[in-house]
Design a protein around this motif. Structure first.
Motif, PDB file in Angstrom:
ATOM      1  N   ARG A 150      11.571  18.741  31.965  1.00  9.88           N
ATOM      2  CA  ARG A 150      12.560  19.340  32.852  1.00  9.88           C
ATOM      3  C   ARG A 150      12.554  18.681  34.221  1.00  9.88           C
ATOM      4  O   ARG A 150      13.607  18.414  34.810  1.00  9.88           O
ATOM      5  N   ASN A 151      11.366  18.378  34.731  1.00  3.36           N
ATOM      6  CA  ASN A 151      11.240  17.711  36.028  1.00  3.36           C
ATOM      7  C   ASN A 151      11.849  16.306  35.971  1.00  3.36           C
ATOM      8  O   ASN A 151      12.551  15.882  36.900  1.00  3.36           O
ATOM      9  N   LEU A 152      11.597  15.567  34.878  1.00  2.00           N
ATOM     10  CA  LEU A 152      12.165  14.220  34.742  1.00  2.00           C
ATOM     11  C   LEU A 152      13.687  14.278  34.674  1.00  2.00           C
ATOM     12  O   LEU A 152      14.383  13.439  35.269  1.00  2.00           O
ATOM     13  N   GLN A 166      15.641  16.588  36.021  1.00  2.00           N
ATOM     14  CA  GLN A 166      16.143  16.920  37.354  1.00  2.00           C
ATOM     15  C   GLN A 166      16.102  15.703  38.280  1.00  2.00           C
ATOM     16  O   GLN A 166      17.033  15.473  39.057  1.00  2.00           O
ATOM     17  N   ARG A 167      15.032  14.919  38.196  1.00  2.00           N
ATOM     18  CA  ARG A 167      14.931  13.722  39.032  1.00  2.00           C
ATOM     19  C   ARG A 167      16.011  12.709  38.676  1.00  2.00           C
ATOM     20  O   ARG A 167      16.619  12.084  39.555  1.00  2.00           O
ATOM     21  N   ALA A 168      16.255  12.538  37.372  1.00  3.25           N
ATOM     22  CA  ALA A 168      17.291  11.606  36.942  1.00  3.25           C
ATOM     23  C   ALA A 168      18.659  12.080  37.418  1.00  3.25           C
ATOM     24  O   ALA A 168      19.489  11.280  37.885  1.00  3.25           O
ATOM     25  N   LYS A 169      18.886  13.386  37.351  1.00  2.00           N
ATOM     26  CA  LYS A 169      20.145  13.944  37.807  1.00  2.00           C
ATOM     27  C   LYS A 169      20.321  13.751  39.312  1.00  2.00           C
ATOM     28  O   LYS A 169      21.409  13.380  39.787  1.00  2.00           O
ATOM     29  N   LEU A 170      19.274  13.972  40.090  1.00  9.21           N
ATOM     30  CA  LEU A 170      19.335  13.788  41.540  1.00  9.21           C
ATOM     31  C   LEU A 170      19.568  12.311  41.915  1.00  9.21           C
ATOM     32  O   LEU A 170      20.320  11.985  42.843  1.00  9.21           O
ATOM     33  N   LYS A 171      18.914  11.408  41.173  1.00  6.88           N
ATOM     34  CA  LYS A 171      19.127   9.974  41.438  1.00  6.88           C
ATOM     35  C   LYS A 171      20.554   9.562  41.117  1.00  6.88           C
ATOM     36  O   LYS A 171      21.161   8.776  41.833  1.00  6.88           O
ATOM     37  N   ALA A 172      21.109  10.108  40.042  1.00  8.03           N
ATOM     38  CA  ALA A 172      22.485   9.799  39.686  1.00  8.03           C
ATOM     39  C   ALA A 172      23.447  10.324  40.732  1.00  8.03           C
ATOM     40  O   ALA A 172      24.414   9.637  41.112  1.00  8.03           O
ATOM     41  N   LYS A 232      10.852  21.307  22.110  1.00  7.38           N
ATOM     42  CA  LYS A 232      10.465  20.145  22.917  1.00  7.38           C
ATOM     43  C   LYS A 232      10.827  20.330  24.388  1.00  7.38           C
ATOM     44  O   LYS A 232      11.200  19.388  25.070  1.00  7.38           O
ATOM     45  N   LYS A 233      10.758  21.557  24.873  1.00  7.01           N
ATOM     46  CA  LYS A 233      11.000  21.820  26.285  1.00  7.01           C
ATOM     47  C   LYS A 233       9.657  21.971  26.971  1.00  7.01           C
ATOM     48  O   LYS A 233       8.812  22.742  26.547  1.00  7.01           O
ATOM     49  N   SER A 234       9.474  21.212  28.035  1.00  6.15           N
ATOM     50  CA  SER A 234       8.256  21.344  28.820  1.00  6.15           C
ATOM     51  C   SER A 234       8.621  21.165  30.291  1.00  6.15           C
ATOM     52  O   SER A 234       9.718  20.701  30.627  1.00  6.15           O
ATOM     53  N   LEU A 235       7.717  21.525  31.149  1.00  7.89           N
ATOM     54  CA  LEU A 235       7.984  21.402  32.579  1.00  7.89           C
ATOM     55  C   LEU A 235       8.116  19.943  33.000  1.00  7.89           C
ATOM     56  O   LEU A 235       8.932  19.609  33.861  1.00  7.89           O
ATOM     57  N   SER A 236       7.337  19.069  32.385  1.00  7.68           N
ATOM     58  CA  SER A 236       7.422  17.651  32.761  1.00  7.68           C
ATOM     59  C   SER A 236       8.772  17.059  32.335  1.00  7.68           C
ATOM     60  O   SER A 236       9.381  16.291  33.085  1.00  7.68           O
TER      61      SER A 236
END
Length: 136
Positions: free
Chosen positions: A120-122, A124-130, A114-118
């Motif tokens: 992974r992108n989500l 990373q965005r959640a991590k950056l927002k945190a 269940k690894k996909s680019l989308s």
């Protein structure tokens, strides 16, 4: 300019009157003939470079680089280059197919996990927002 007018036929006809149309770009009489190369028994000789010596050995014309003579006929060198070019193409085809196979296997493995680019992108965005919320 006159040679150009004799050779170029934009409409399929010769531009000079009196000559018949043929499929060749220029008539044989327009092409200069090399006097030395036209002698019977004459073969062009070539002084092979280190790369040419490698090609001659790789094409199995000689057993080692030391066995390659100082001068080699141009026909033999062209033959070796052709076989090396064909061999290189076969190697590139095999590497391309191997790369495609590896990418297909890794893609199926990522899909099972269940690894996909989308995703992974989500993440990373959640991590950056945190991180941005924590730094404020």
């Amino acid at each position: 300019m006159s040679l150009l007018l004799r050779c170029v036929r934009p409409t399929g006809r010769l531009l000079l009157a009196g000559r018949s149309s043929s499929r060749t770009l220029c008539h044989q009489s327009d092409v200069p003939v090399d006097k030395v190369a036209s002698k019977p028994g004459f073969t062009r000789k070539h002084h092979p470079s280190n790369f040419d010596r490698f090609i001659l050995v790789w094409a199995k014309k000689y057993r080692s680089r030391e066995e390659v003579p100082l001068t080699v006929s141009a026909k033999e060198l062209d033959s070796a280059r052709e076989s090396a070019r064909i061999r290189t193409c076969y190697i590139m085809i095999a590497l391309t197919l191997a790369g495609c196979l590896v990418m297909a296997i890794s893609g199926k493995k990522a899909a099972r996990e269940k690894k996909s680019l989308s995703n992974r992108n989500l993440e990373q965005r959640a991590k950056l927002k945190a991180e941005a919320a924590a730094s404020d």
